[in-house]
Design an enzyme around this catalytic site. Structure first.
Site, PDB file in Angstrom:
ATOM      1  N   ASP A  62       0.839  -1.204   0.000  1.00  0.00           N
ATOM      2  CA  ASP A  62       0.000   0.000   0.000  1.00  0.00           C
ATOM      3  C   ASP A  62       0.870   1.249   0.000  1.00  0.00           C
ATOM      4  O   ASP A  62       1.026   1.928   1.019  1.00  0.00           O
ATOM      5  CB  ASP A  62      -0.914  -0.027   1.223  1.00  0.00           C
ATOM      6  CG  ASP A  62      -1.941   1.091   1.200  1.00  0.00           C
ATOM      7  OD1 ASP A  62      -2.197   1.649   0.120  1.00  0.00           O
ATOM      8  OD2 ASP A  62      -2.486   1.400   2.283  1.00  0.00           O
ATOM      9  N   ASP A  67       2.666  10.284  -9.149  1.00  0.00           N
ATOM     10  CA  ASP A  67       3.771  11.073  -9.688  1.00  0.00           C
ATOM     11  C   ASP A  67       3.575  11.172 -11.197  1.00  0.00           C
ATOM     12  O   ASP A  67       2.525  10.779 -11.721  1.00  0.00           O
ATOM     13  CB  ASP A  67       5.110  10.403  -9.337  1.00  0.00           C
ATOM     14  CG  ASP A  67       6.233  11.417  -9.108  1.00  0.00           C
ATOM     15  OD1 ASP A  67       6.419  12.283  -9.997  1.00  0.00           O
ATOM     16  OD2 ASP A  67       6.909  11.338  -8.074  1.00  0.00           O
ATOM     17  N   PRO A  69       3.859  10.058 -15.089  1.00  0.00           N
ATOM     18  CA  PRO A  69       3.664   8.692 -15.595  1.00  0.00           C
ATOM     19  C   PRO A  69       4.926   7.835 -15.639  1.00  0.00           C
ATOM     20  O   PRO A  69       4.908   6.674 -15.215  1.00  0.00           O
ATOM     21  CB  PRO A  69       3.096   8.921 -17.000  1.00  0.00           C
ATOM     22  CG  PRO A  69       2.373  10.219 -16.896  1.00  0.00           C
ATOM     23  CD  PRO A  69       3.204  11.060 -15.977  1.00  0.00           C
ATOM     24  N   ASN A  70       6.032   8.372 -16.128  1.00  0.00           N
ATOM     25  CA  ASN A  70       7.244   7.584 -16.256  1.00  0.00           C
ATOM     26  C   ASN A  70       7.775   7.125 -14.896  1.00  0.00           C
ATOM     27  O   ASN A  70       8.234   5.988 -14.728  1.00  0.00           O
ATOM     28  CB  ASN A  70       8.320   8.390 -16.982  1.00  0.00           C
ATOM     29  CG  ASN A  70       9.545   7.559 -17.299  1.00  0.00           C
ATOM     30  OD1 ASN A  70       9.458   6.562 -18.011  1.00  0.00           O
ATOM     31  ND2 ASN A  70      10.689   7.950 -16.766  1.00  0.00           N
ATOM     32  N   ARG A 183     -13.996  -2.292  11.195  1.00  0.00           N
ATOM     33  CA  ARG A 183     -13.875  -2.345  12.646  1.00  0.00           C
ATOM     34  C   ARG A 183     -14.813  -3.422  13.193  1.00  0.00           C
ATOM     35  O   ARG A 183     -16.029  -3.325  12.998  1.00  0.00           O
ATOM     36  CB  ARG A 183     -14.244  -0.990  13.272  1.00  0.00           C
ATOM     37  CG  ARG A 183     -13.285   0.152  12.921  1.00  0.00           C
ATOM     38  CD  ARG A 183     -11.940  -0.045  13.592  1.00  0.00           C
ATOM     39  NE  ARG A 183     -11.034   1.064  13.372  1.00  0.00           N
ATOM     40  CZ  ARG A 183     -10.176   1.163  12.366  1.00  0.00           C
ATOM     41  NH1 ARG A 183     -10.110   0.199  11.448  1.00  0.00           N
ATOM     42  NH2 ARG A 183      -9.366   2.203  12.256  1.00  0.00           N
ATOM     43  N   GLN A 192     -11.047   6.901  11.282  1.00  0.00           N
ATOM     44  CA  GLN A 192     -11.839   6.473  10.137  1.00  0.00           C
ATOM     45  C   GLN A 192     -13.262   7.005  10.299  1.00  0.00           C
ATOM     46  O   GLN A 192     -13.949   6.684  11.269  1.00  0.00           O
ATOM     47  CB  GLN A 192     -11.850   4.946  10.035  1.00  0.00           C
ATOM     48  CG  GLN A 192     -10.479   4.320   9.928  1.00  0.00           C
ATOM     49  CD  GLN A 192      -9.807   4.622   8.609  1.00  0.00           C
ATOM     50  OE1 GLN A 192     -10.459   4.677   7.566  1.00  0.00           O
ATOM     51  NE2 GLN A 192      -8.508   4.815   8.632  1.00  0.00           N
TER      52      GLN A 192
END
Length: 234
Positions: A62, A67, A69-70, A183, A192
């Protein structure tokens, strides 16, 4: 004896390698996968992932890449050598970035990681979105970004529990839904804002659940894992 697998990733949110290993072993023994995120990855890197993961344990990396694409494509290639089941990227990165990530993952053929689009983080509500200039409801933004992610070739989505049913209605069974904000009954919601129990989420149509603090903050993590496994098995 074959270990029973449960559709759960234990979120291991610690930079401490020994603690992470202990939690990973508990999760693996119960048939859970493990989710390793930025806090762990920044402290321990790829070797840390190898150190804590028991062979055969599903891995959810995760890292939420976002950023140009490359750069994201290169990051996907680097992460894929760890053989994760899933890798996350931000759907807000745009179509060029999403397509580049999907193309990079496809280079690994049958063992490629599945890519999950992150839409709206479960810690955000409509007020938080408005503060960033996004108008409309959380559900509208989730569906907008989810459609973009799926259209660009991603395999699935990270979604809050209350988003499961709208996403199932929009995409059917073809899209994997991986759901944090889980939960067990009686647990604290913590930060959350949109939560659900494991049983509720699976009945709503979740493919995988992500459970962190109810396990890793419990006085007895093994007991907490066993209780969650029993709830799911029931």
């Amino acid at each position: 004896m074959t270990r029973r697998r449960h559709p759960v990733f234990c979120a291991i949110d610690t930079p401490d390698l020994a603690n992470a290993k202990a939690l990973a072993d508990i999760a693996a023994a119960a048939g859970f996968g493990i989710k390793l995120g930025k806090e762990f990855f920044a402290a321990n890197g790829p070797q840390g992932v190898r150190d804590v993961r028991e062979p055969g344990t599903p891995l959810f990396l995760d890292v939420k890449f976002h950023d140009i694409p490359n750069t994201v494509a290169g990051a996907i290639r680097s992460a894929a050598v760890l053989a994760p089941t899933f890798i996350t990227i931000h759907a807000a990165g745009g179509p060029a970035m999403l397509r580049a990530a999907a193309a990079a993952a496809a280079e690994f053929g049958q063992v490629r990681p599945k890519l999950l689009g992150v839409t709206v983080l479960t810690s955000l509500d409509a007020g938080d979105l408005a503060a960033t200039g996004v108008t409309g409801s959380v559900e509208q933004q989730v569906l907008r970004l989810a459609r973009l992610a799926v259209d660009c070739g991603l395999d699935g989505l990270i979604c809050a529990p209350q988003e499961i049913m709208p996403l199932r209605a929009a995409f059917g069974p073809k899209v994997q839904l991986v759901v944090p904000g889980i939960r067990p009954a009686g647990s604290k919601a913590d930060d959350q804002k949109r939560v659900m129990t494991p049983r509720e989420a699976l009945e709503a149509g979740a493919d995988w659940l992500v459970i962190g603090r109810p396990i890793n903050a419990a006085p007895d993590p093994a007991k907490a894992v066993a209780a969650i496994a029993a709830e799911i098995a029931a």
